[in-house]
Design an enzyme around this catalytic site. Sequence first.
Site, PDB file in Angstrom:
ATOM      1  CE  LYS A  95      25.936 -20.413  -4.248  1.00 32.29           C
ATOM      2  NZ  LYS A  95      25.761 -21.873  -4.465  1.00 32.29           N
ATOM      3  CD  GLN A 112      23.968 -23.206   2.948  1.00 28.73           C
ATOM      4  OE1 GLN A 112      23.893 -24.384   3.259  1.00 28.73           O
ATOM      5  NE2 GLN A 112      25.059 -22.658   2.473  1.00 28.73           N
ATOM      6  CE  LYS A 152      26.803 -23.058   6.134  1.00 26.99           C
ATOM      7  NZ  LYS A 152      27.251 -24.301   5.470  1.00 26.99           N
ATOM      8  CE  LYS A 178      23.598 -28.447   2.022  1.00 30.35           C
ATOM      9  NZ  LYS A 178      24.771 -27.667   2.464  1.00 30.35           N
ATOM     10  N   GLY A 209      28.002 -27.832  -4.538  1.00 30.51           N
ATOM     11  CA  GLY A 209      28.278 -29.165  -4.020  1.00 30.51           C
ATOM     12  C   GLY A 209      28.077 -29.274  -2.520  1.00 30.51           C
ATOM     13  CG  ASP A 210      26.798 -30.553   1.534  1.00 34.78           C
ATOM     14  OD1 ASP A 210      27.096 -29.489   2.074  1.00 34.78           O
ATOM     15  OD2 ASP A 210      26.538 -31.588   2.192  1.00 34.78           O
ATOM     16  CG  ASN A 260      35.855 -29.752  -0.847  1.00 32.21           C
ATOM     17  OD1 ASN A 260      35.378 -28.821  -0.216  1.00 32.21           O
ATOM     18  ND2 ASN A 260      36.656 -29.585  -1.879  1.00 32.21           N
ATOM     19  CB  SER A 266      29.347 -20.362  -3.741  1.00 32.55           C
ATOM     20  OG  SER A 266      29.748 -21.700  -3.831  1.00 32.55           O
TER      21      SER A 266
END
Length: 447
Positions: A90, A111, A114, A126, A165-166, A241, A379
């Site tokens: 993810k 990630q 995280k 990613k 998204g990123d 964002n 998410s």
Amino acid sequence: MNAYMQRVLDEVKARNPSEPLFLQTVEEVFKSIEPVVEKHPEYEKYAVLERLCEPDRQVAFRVVWTDDEGKTHINRGFRVQFNGSIGPYKGGLRFAPNVTLDTMKFLAFEQTFKNSLTGMPIGSSKGGSDFDPRGKSDMEIMRFCQAFMTELWRYIGPDVDVPAGDIGVGSREIGYLYGQYKRIKAVWENGVITGKGLSYGGSLVRPEAAGYGAIYYLCEVLKRFGEDIKDKTVAVSGFGNVAWGVCKKVAQMGGKVVTISGPDGYCYDPDGVVTDEKISYLLKMRESGRDRAQDYADKFGCEFVPKSKVWGVKVDIAMPCAYQNEIGMAEAQQIVANGVKYYIEVANMPTTNEALNYLKEHCVVAPSKAVNAGGVAISALEMIQNSMRYNWTEEKVDNKLHQIMTSIYDVSVDAAEQAGFGYDLVAGGNIAGFLRVADAMIAQGIV
Ligand code: GLU
């Protein structure tokens, strides 16, 4: 550093000679996890660190698309699937001209920690492309997204790898990517991508999640020092964002964000980015694709400082929300000289390791891996809602976000204390994130 960790670090350096960002995050994490690695000799026996630092797989592919004039362009696409031990991979997709394999690897590595901290069943990945969305028409963006997904679809799936998204990938791009996935596979696999629009399987609060989550985490930090956010001033960099969500939540709670920035310079708004009009204007600025902070100053008549970063402004709290390594030693010294008490990272790895060490000596520092985890956490809640084919209310999702961020803070504080670091949110986040992944890796054998 202990001998095992030093050996692994040397191997990682030898294997990644042209990946400085990736090495930066590995070194930063290794500093934190040393006491727990010392305590667990089985990590060496089962080569946990070696496996932690080498992605499960990484793909690079050609993306070919045509512009509105019919000219053909080539970009490079990536997906790095780093660690799949606690759930399907993810992580977001980033479209920006400076994207390289190194960028993808550092982001996917971060990630891992995280996603583990969220407590949700999500592994790490990613992806993205060196495509520059700036100045592209809507149809060009659509054709690019379709071309990108025409390659990516074979590597992803709701139980395989779930992009989102990123930077450079917002709800419009997610829509085009999802549409193309559905067209190619001819299935409604709603949970294959997150950050979707509400009309086709998105979750309430997902757009605000990273920013709101960051503020929920910040509130826990402030609570420890007997303070709250009311009447505090906050410096934010970026206007994307994440910055938008931060401004919105800070305003709701009675504080004010007084800066935003872009590649052209920064805006200083002493009244704060607090009204609905100002906050929604940030969205318009992003949608315009101009990538220009000055538009805000022109519209609201505040000061614009060209070609400068926001860190010279005197505030209570600094929250970098833009790019990796935007804070080096010079910026860190400015922040400290201004008497900032709380340095809350929000963008992924916004601080060089040298600057991070310096800031830790002078302020309370919170790491992005923990602070911005609200985005990916929601998410994961979007994936749950998709699998139930049912949507939760805004209140329910927001409450869950709040709980998750509080729990990330609590487990980080406990982990650092137990490892002998005292109140160290950076070390605690790394340790707590690591332990869950390491446990799962050992439980599943040498794979
Ligand atoms: N790009 C965001 C992050 O770095 C969101 C990822 C996601 O929702 O999968 O966490």
